[in-house]
Scaffold this motif. Structure first.
Motif, PDB file in Angstrom:
ATOM      1  N   GLN A 122     126.212  31.912  71.635  1.00  0.00           N
ATOM      2  CA  GLN A 122     125.776  31.587  70.266  1.00  0.00           C
ATOM      3  C   GLN A 122     126.267  32.643  69.266  1.00  0.00           C
ATOM      4  O   GLN A 122     126.469  32.344  68.102  1.00  0.00           O
ATOM      5  CB  GLN A 122     124.248  31.491  70.214  1.00  0.00           C
ATOM      6  N   LYS A 123     126.446  33.868  69.787  1.00  0.00           N
ATOM      7  CA  LYS A 123     126.952  34.942  68.895  1.00  0.00           C
ATOM      8  C   LYS A 123     128.474  34.947  68.842  1.00  0.00           C
ATOM      9  O   LYS A 123     129.071  35.886  68.334  1.00  0.00           O
ATOM     10  CB  LYS A 123     126.441  36.291  69.403  1.00  0.00           C
ATOM     11  N   SER A 124     129.079  33.938  69.472  1.00  0.00           N
ATOM     12  CA  SER A 124     130.533  33.699  69.485  1.00  0.00           C
ATOM     13  C   SER A 124     131.328  34.766  70.261  1.00  0.00           C
ATOM     14  O   SER A 124     132.412  35.160  69.848  1.00  0.00           O
ATOM     15  CB  SER A 124     131.094  33.538  68.062  1.00  0.00           C
ATOM     16  N   GLU A 125     130.794  35.204  71.391  1.00  0.00           N
ATOM     17  CA  GLU A 125     131.547  36.126  72.251  1.00  0.00           C
ATOM     18  C   GLU A 125     132.437  35.326  73.201  1.00  0.00           C
ATOM     19  O   GLU A 125     131.940  34.513  73.988  1.00  0.00           O
ATOM     20  CB  GLU A 125     130.580  36.999  73.060  1.00  0.00           C
ATOM     21  N   ALA A 126     133.732  35.556  73.107  1.00  0.00           N
ATOM     22  CA  ALA A 126     134.700  34.768  73.885  1.00  0.00           C
ATOM     23  C   ALA A 126     134.492  34.938  75.396  1.00  0.00           C
ATOM     24  O   ALA A 126     134.665  33.988  76.165  1.00  0.00           O
ATOM     25  CB  ALA A 126     136.113  35.178  73.499  1.00  0.00           C
ATOM     26  N   LEU A 149     130.721  31.156  81.150  1.00  0.00           N
ATOM     27  CA  LEU A 149     129.914  29.932  81.247  1.00  0.00           C
ATOM     28  C   LEU A 149     130.753  28.769  81.768  1.00  0.00           C
ATOM     29  O   LEU A 149     130.320  28.023  82.643  1.00  0.00           O
ATOM     30  CB  LEU A 149     129.310  29.581  79.882  1.00  0.00           C
ATOM     31  N   VAL A 150     131.954  28.626  81.221  1.00  0.00           N
ATOM     32  CA  VAL A 150     132.825  27.520  81.661  1.00  0.00           C
ATOM     33  C   VAL A 150     133.167  27.691  83.146  1.00  0.00           C
ATOM     34  O   VAL A 150     133.118  26.739  83.918  1.00  0.00           O
ATOM     35  CB  VAL A 150     134.108  27.454  80.800  1.00  0.00           C
ATOM     36  N   ASP A 210     138.038  14.166  82.243  1.00  0.00           N
ATOM     37  CA  ASP A 210     137.948  13.841  80.810  1.00  0.00           C
ATOM     38  C   ASP A 210     136.499  13.983  80.347  1.00  0.00           C
ATOM     39  O   ASP A 210     136.228  14.501  79.264  1.00  0.00           O
ATOM     40  CB  ASP A 210     138.427  12.402  80.540  1.00  0.00           C
ATOM     41  N   LEU A 211     135.585  13.483  81.190  1.00  0.00           N
ATOM     42  CA  LEU A 211     134.171  13.577  80.838  1.00  0.00           C
ATOM     43  C   LEU A 211     133.710  15.027  80.764  1.00  0.00           C
ATOM     44  O   LEU A 211     132.886  15.382  79.930  1.00  0.00           O
ATOM     45  CB  LEU A 211     133.313  12.837  81.873  1.00  0.00           C
ATOM     46  N   LEU A 212     134.248  15.845  81.663  1.00  0.00           N
ATOM     47  CA  LEU A 212     133.869  17.266  81.652  1.00  0.00           C
ATOM     48  C   LEU A 212     134.293  17.907  80.323  1.00  0.00           C
ATOM     49  O   LEU A 212     133.526  18.651  79.707  1.00  0.00           O
ATOM     50  CB  LEU A 212     134.509  17.992  82.832  1.00  0.00           C
ATOM     51  N   GLN A 213     135.488  17.576  79.886  1.00  0.00           N
ATOM     52  CA  GLN A 213     135.954  18.126  78.600  1.00  0.00           C
ATOM     53  C   GLN A 213     135.067  17.640  77.452  1.00  0.00           C
ATOM     54  O   GLN A 213     134.675  18.417  76.587  1.00  0.00           O
ATOM     55  CB  GLN A 213     137.397  17.705  78.332  1.00  0.00           C
ATOM     56  N   GLU A 214     134.771  16.339  77.483  1.00  0.00           N
ATOM     57  CA  GLU A 214     133.907  15.772  76.439  1.00  0.00           C
ATOM     58  C   GLU A 214     132.528  16.429  76.466  1.00  0.00           C
ATOM     59  O   GLU A 214     131.939  16.718  75.426  1.00  0.00           O
ATOM     60  CB  GLU A 214     133.780  14.257  76.657  1.00  0.00           C
ATOM     61  N   CYS A 215     132.042  16.661  77.683  1.00  0.00           N
ATOM     62  CA  CYS A 215     130.728  17.282  77.844  1.00  0.00           C
ATOM     63  C   CYS A 215     130.713  18.686  77.224  1.00  0.00           C
ATOM     64  O   CYS A 215     129.779  19.044  76.504  1.00  0.00           O
ATOM     65  CB  CYS A 215     130.396  17.332  79.335  1.00  0.00           C
ATOM     66  N   TRP A 216     131.773  19.454  77.468  1.00  0.00           N
ATOM     67  CA  TRP A 216     131.828  20.807  76.908  1.00  0.00           C
ATOM     68  C   TRP A 216     131.941  20.774  75.380  1.00  0.00           C
ATOM     69  O   TRP A 216     131.397  21.637  74.700  1.00  0.00           O
ATOM     70  CB  TRP A 216     132.981  21.607  77.519  1.00  0.00           C
ATOM     71  N   ARG A 260     141.906  25.076  79.828  1.00  0.00           N
ATOM     72  CA  ARG A 260     142.006  24.165  78.684  1.00  0.00           C
ATOM     73  C   ARG A 260     140.671  24.105  77.932  1.00  0.00           C
ATOM     74  O   ARG A 260     140.637  24.172  76.701  1.00  0.00           O
ATOM     75  CB  ARG A 260     142.404  22.778  79.199  1.00  0.00           C
ATOM     76  N   ILE A 261     139.584  23.996  78.693  1.00  0.00           N
ATOM     77  CA  ILE A 261     138.254  23.910  78.072  1.00  0.00           C
ATOM     78  C   ILE A 261     137.920  25.223  77.358  1.00  0.00           C
ATOM     79  O   ILE A 261     137.464  25.213  76.213  1.00  0.00           O
ATOM     80  CB  ILE A 261     137.177  23.577  79.138  1.00  0.00           C
ATOM     81  N   GLN A 262     138.199  26.323  78.035  1.00  0.00           N
ATOM     82  CA  GLN A 262     137.913  27.630  77.418  1.00  0.00           C
ATOM     83  C   GLN A 262     138.685  27.782  76.103  1.00  0.00           C
ATOM     84  O   GLN A 262     138.127  28.208  75.086  1.00  0.00           O
ATOM     85  CB  GLN A 262     138.283  28.759  78.380  1.00  0.00           C
ATOM     86  N   GLY A 263     139.965  27.416  76.132  1.00  0.00           N
ATOM     87  CA  GLY A 263     140.795  27.531  74.934  1.00  0.00           C
ATOM     88  C   GLY A 263     140.260  26.666  73.803  1.00  0.00           C
ATOM     89  O   GLY A 263     140.190  27.093  72.642  1.00  0.00           O
ATOM     90  N   MET A 264     139.862  25.448  74.174  1.00  0.00           N
ATOM     91  CA  MET A 264     139.341  24.493  73.189  1.00  0.00           C
ATOM     92  C   MET A 264     138.076  25.056  72.517  1.00  0.00           C
ATOM     93  O   MET A 264     137.922  24.984  71.295  1.00  0.00           O
ATOM     94  CB  MET A 264     139.010  23.211  73.956  1.00  0.00           C
ATOM     95  N   LEU A 265     137.182  25.609  73.323  1.00  0.00           N
ATOM     96  CA  LEU A 265     135.920  26.130  72.769  1.00  0.00           C
ATOM     97  C   LEU A 265     136.158  27.396  71.954  1.00  0.00           C
ATOM     98  O   LEU A 265     135.570  27.580  70.888  1.00  0.00           O
ATOM     99  CB  LEU A 265     134.907  26.412  73.885  1.00  0.00           C
ATOM    100  N   GLN A 266     137.029  28.240  72.472  1.00  0.00           N
ATOM    101  CA  GLN A 266     137.258  29.524  71.784  1.00  0.00           C
ATOM    102  C   GLN A 266     137.957  29.328  70.441  1.00  0.00           C
ATOM    103  O   GLN A 266     137.782  30.128  69.522  1.00  0.00           O
ATOM    104  CB  GLN A 266     138.058  30.465  72.683  1.00  0.00           C
ATOM    105  N   SER A 267     138.747  28.237  70.333  1.00  0.00           N
ATOM    106  CA  SER A 267     139.471  28.016  69.082  1.00  0.00           C
ATOM    107  C   SER A 267     138.521  27.688  67.921  1.00  0.00           C
ATOM    108  O   SER A 267     138.890  27.832  66.762  1.00  0.00           O
ATOM    109  CB  SER A 267     140.492  26.891  69.259  1.00  0.00           C
ATOM    110  N   SER A 268     137.343  27.217  68.240  1.00  0.00           N
ATOM    111  CA  SER A 268     136.399  26.895  67.149  1.00  0.00           C
ATOM    112  C   SER A 268     135.088  27.660  67.325  1.00  0.00           C
ATOM    113  O   SER A 268     134.015  27.148  67.024  1.00  0.00           O
ATOM    114  CB  SER A 268     136.117  25.392  67.128  1.00  0.00           C
TER     115      SER A 268
END
Lengths: 191, 271
Positions: free
Chosen positions: A26-30, A36-37, A60-66, B64-72
């Motif tokens: 939530q604090k935007s730490e990469a 988490l991913v 595809d669903l996993l990506q959408e879920c994230w 791919r997911i990490q990159g997508m999330l980190q970009s925003s």
């Protein structure tokens, strides 16, 4: 071979630092995002794949879920359990994916006879996953998701109740019905 | 070994419950004994407690997911607790209802006896508290919903209608339709802006079950209208209150579900 009473706890994934990681997210730490991913994707993928059967759809669903998790991250309350929050979102992603696929398939049938869809592509190598999926597939959807959350994700009854917007009593009832069915299946297979 | 299902098999169900509640709690002596005797339960217990194969997200997919999330990635503030959210819904309810009652007069209040006034106020207060909590739970994925969202609106409607039927006198209706229709119309016209106000609060969270959310939003907006009508309408007779004031609540709930489903369907339609 170990005795059944000495088996390891089902909750091997219980991790106390997930709430702290979510707060860092939530604090935007990469780094928190990466962690988490890395840690949660296998569990989410397993959950999403059970009813999808097709690996590419599940991915595809996993990506959408994230993406949904990312957009909803402000709704996570620090110190609250992470898994119910996460699986509540995953559950609806899966449901929406299922509805979308049904709509797509119904449209395709109207145009022409579609080729048979590939099914049952295992997400993990080996027969263990097949066997697990087959047993789960014998359960109705509502019981399947309860067993899946408890067994694969190591969630407690209360956490499953939170993830499914239900009550602990209702989850116990579904679990007991699933146990009764699984007893019969497992026993018949032995015969 | 026996393969018959015995009454003791429920012991294993309970053991599994406590295992999933306490994470790895020890088996009781009775359960150990039963596992030795019952083949079915032994197999089930083994299957449930053995390690399950997790999914395998490929490094490419994870990357791919990490990159997508980190970009925003931007800092976000966690939303308030469900209690704070519920208080906000209650505040909106009061801030809308009080001026409306003030403008429309308190003719209904003068017609009610003390037991009726206390009784209906308790029913309305419990109803708005229930719906406010339900909305705040629904905004927050993973909340422990002590009352499932699908049952909140029916519980409220049943409570309101029973309360009216018990508290207010039944008399032969006079000009039932002509006196009732204005109440229904005014109630629905009030419910619409109220629902929009509640929706503005709800959209700050993430509602997953759109149908249940629509029902709850419709119900709380309908309850607000029924509350205003209750204190402003001079016809405090059970038949009128049930059909025309209760009708606002029911119609608003049904409309809430219908609108939510329609919006949901339209938002999912591919372009």
């Amino acid at each position: 071979m170990r005795s059944v009473t000495e088996l390891p706890p089902a909750s091997k994934y219980r991790e106390d630092d997930l709430p702290a990681l979510m707060v860092r997210y939530q604090k935007s730490e990469a780094e928190a995002v990466e962690e988490l991913v890395r840690r949660l994707s296998p569990r989410l993928l397993r959950f999403l794949a059970v009813s999808e059967h097709i690996e590419s759809d599940a991915e595809d669903l996993l990506q959408e879920c994230w993406i949904r998790i990312h957009r909803s991250r402000h709704t996570y309350r620090p110190l609250e359990p992470v898994l119910p929050w996460l699986f509540a979102i995953a559950r609806h992603t899966r449901l929406d994916g299922y509805r979308r696929r049904r709509r797509r398939e119904s449209r395709e049938i109207l145009v022409a006879n579609p080729p048979e869809m590939a099914s049952g592509i295992p997400l993990t190598p080996g027969g263990e996953s097949d066997e697990f999926d087959r047993l789960l597939a014998s359960l109705p959807e509502s019981q399947r998701e309860v067993i899946l959350m408890m067994k694969v994700s190591g969630m407690s009854l209360e956490e499953v109740a939170r993830a499914t917007s239900s009550t602990v009593g209702a989850i116990k009832q579904k679990a007991h019905r699933a146990y009764a069915k699984l007893r019969l299946i497992l026993n018949n297979e032995e015969k | 070994m026996s393969v018959e299902l015995t009454s003791d098999c429920s012991v294993i169900d309970r053991e599994l419950d406590s295992r999933f509640d306490q994470h790895g709690s020890e088996l009781s002596e009775r359960a150990r004994q039963h596992l030795q005797e019952c083949q079915r339960c032994k197999k089930l217990y083994e299957w449930i407690t053995q390690e399950s194969p997790p999914g395998e997200a490929s490094p490419e997919l994870s990357g791919r997911i990490q990159g997508m999330l980190q970009s925003s990635l931007k800092p976000v503030s966690p939303r308030p607790s469900t209690r704070v959210l519920a208080v906000r819904f209650l505040s909106v309810f009061l801030l809308f209802a009080a001026p409306a009652i003030g403008m429309m007069g308190v003719a209904g209040l003068h017609q009610m006896g003390l037991p009726q006034m206390i009784g209906i106020t308790v029913v309305l207060a419990l109803g708005v508290a229930l719906l406010s909590m339900s909305l705040s739970w629904q905004m927050t994925p993973g909340s422990l919903q002590r009352i499932p969202p699908k049952t909140a609106a029916p519980i409220l409607t049943a409570g309101f209608l029973i309360g009216i039927a018990v508290l207010f006198p039944w008399r032969a209706p006079e000009a039932f339709l002509t006196t009732g229709w204005p109440c229904l119309k005014a109630g629905l016209m009030m419910a619409l802006p109220a629902a929009v106000l509640f929706w503005l609060l709800v959209r700050r969270g993430v509602a997953l079950n759109i149908g249940a959310l629509g029902a709850t939003l419709g119900a709380i907006a309908g309850l607000l209208s029924a509350t205003v009508l209750q204190f402003t309408c001079s016809l405090q007779e059970a038949g009128h209150l049930l059909v025309w004031h209760g009708g606002v609540l029911v119609a608003s709930t049904v409309l809430g579900v219908a609108i939510a489903r329609l919006v949901n369907r339209l938002s999912r339609e591919p372009a």
